[in-house]
Design an enzyme around this catalytic site. Structure first.
Site, short mmCIF file in Angstrom:
data_model
loop_
_atom_site.label_atom_id
_atom_site.label_comp_id
_atom_site.label_asym_id
_atom_site.label_seq_id
_atom_site.Cartn_x
_atom_site.Cartn_y
_atom_site.Cartn_z
N HIS A 47 -2.97 7.24 7.09
CA HIS A 47 -1.95 8.16 6.56
C HIS A 47 -2.58 9.47 6.10
CE1 HIS A 47 1.92 6.15 6.61
NE2 HIS A 47 1.45 5.06 6.03
N GLU A 85 -3.69 2.79 5.29
CA GLU A 85 -3.49 3.85 4.29
C GLU A 85 -4.40 5.05 4.56
OE1 GLU A 85 -0.89 3.52 2.74
OE2 GLU A 85 -0.66 1.38 3.00
N GLN A 92 2.81 10.08 1.88
CA GLN A 92 4.11 9.41 2.00
C GLN A 92 5.07 9.83 0.88
OE1 GLN A 92 2.17 5.31 2.51
NE2 GLN A 92 4.02 5.11 3.75
N LEU A 124 6.31 1.78 5.03
CA LEU A 124 7.45 2.23 4.23
C LEU A 124 8.01 3.55 4.78
CD1 LEU A 124 5.97 1.35 0.71
CD2 LEU A 124 7.66 0.05 2.02
N GLY A 158 0.84 -1.19 0.00
CA GLY A 158 0.00 0.00 0.00
C GLY A 158 0.87 1.24 0.00
O1 K1U Z 1 1.66 2.37 3.94
C1 K1U Z 1 2.73 1.80 3.87
O2 K1U Z 1 3.71 2.30 4.39
C2 K1U Z 1 2.86 0.48 3.16
C3 K1U Z 1 2.79 -0.70 4.10
C4 K1U Z 1 1.36 -1.19 4.15
C5 K1U Z 1 0.98 -2.16 5.23
C6 K1U Z 1 1.75 -3.26 5.55
C7 K1U Z 1 1.33 -4.15 6.53
C8 K1U Z 1 0.13 -3.96 7.16
C9 K1U Z 1 -0.62 -2.86 6.85
C10 K1U Z 1 -0.22 -1.96 5.88
C11 K1U Z 1 3.73 -1.78 3.54
O3 K1U Z 1 3.54 -2.24 2.47
S1 K1U Z 1 5.07 -2.26 4.53
C12 K1U Z 1 5.84 -3.55 3.55
C13 K1U Z 1 5.07 -4.83 3.53
O4 K1U Z 1 4.21 -5.04 4.35
C14 K1U Z 1 5.35 -5.85 2.49
C15 K1U Z 1 6.38 -5.72 1.61
C16 K1U Z 1 6.61 -6.69 0.65
C17 K1U Z 1 5.80 -7.80 0.58
C18 K1U Z 1 4.77 -7.96 1.47
C19 K1U Z 1 4.54 -6.98 2.44
ZN ZN Z 2 2.43 3.21 6.17
#
Ligand code: K1U
Ligand code: ZN
Length: 169
Positions: free
Chosen positions: A140, A137, A51, A95, A46
């Site tokens: 955010h 999201e 961001q 992220l 996401g």
């Molecule tokens: O919003 C963001 O910073 C993105 C975030 C979203 C998220 C992750 C986990 C739970 C809720 C929301 C991410 O994508 S962090 C990276 C991540 O979770 C991931 C990366 C690669 C493959 C699978 C997952």
């Molecule tokens: Zn996030």
């Protein structure tokens, strides 16, 4: 398309409330495409416009697995219109808070209304990871990070780790 820079905490932009999109223009469609490319490149599941330094109510999400077809959502002005009473725990990452993961409590299912890239009103019923990611999201867009759902002590531990990480690279 372009890969955009992702802001990391404690950047003050991440704490601001994003503005509603009044009209779905080519500029918004380009932003959605650039955000999706940035999210896949990161990689993540996401990404919200604040961001990447844009204070507009725009998010992208794709929770499909590596062995599945991509299933991207491009959402403008997303809003939770219903949330389950049942609360679940999911280990979240962000992220904008690199290399830190923590369990967060949220409703396990939600209904979200939004505009798609053509400006059409849409609705999605989500549960599991999609529900978690949509809530993360939308947070955010309101200047809330997943660490704001944690205790003060856990949050300050994560922020100290992030400050160290930024110094050492
Ligand atoms: O919003 C963001 O910073 C993105 C975030 C979203 C998220 C992750 C986990 C739970 C809720 C929301 C991410 O994508 S962090 C990276 C991540 O979770 C991931 C990366 C690669 C493959 C699978 C997952
Ligand atoms: Zn996030």
């Amino acid at each position: 398309m372009a890969i955009l820079d992702i802001l990391t905490a404690p950047d003050p932009v991440l704490k601001k409330k994003a503005d509603r999109v009044k009209e779905v223009t080519d500029e918004i469609r380009t932003l959605l495409d650039d955000m999706l490319e940035t999210m896949y490149d990161a990689p993540g599941i996401g990404l919200a416009a604040p961001q990447v330094g844009v204070l507009k109510r725009v998010i992208v999400v794709d929770v499909s697995g590596d062995d599945e077809d991509p299933a991207p959502y491009k959402m403008i002005n997303p809003q939770v219109t219903w949330a389950s009473d049942e609360i679940g725990l999911y280990e979240e990452g962000c992220l904008s808070v690199p290399k830190s993961y923590s369990e967060v409590e949220r409703p396990v299912a939600v209904k979200v209304s939004y505009l798609n890239e053509n400006g059409e009103a849409c609705e999605v019923n989500a549960d599991g990871l999609l529900a978690t990611c949509l809530q993360h999201e939308i947070d955010h867009l309101n200047g809330t990070l997943f660490i704001d759902h944690l205790s003060r002590i856990k949050r300050s531990m994560i922020m100290r780790k992030l400050t160290k990480l930024k110094k050492t690279g």
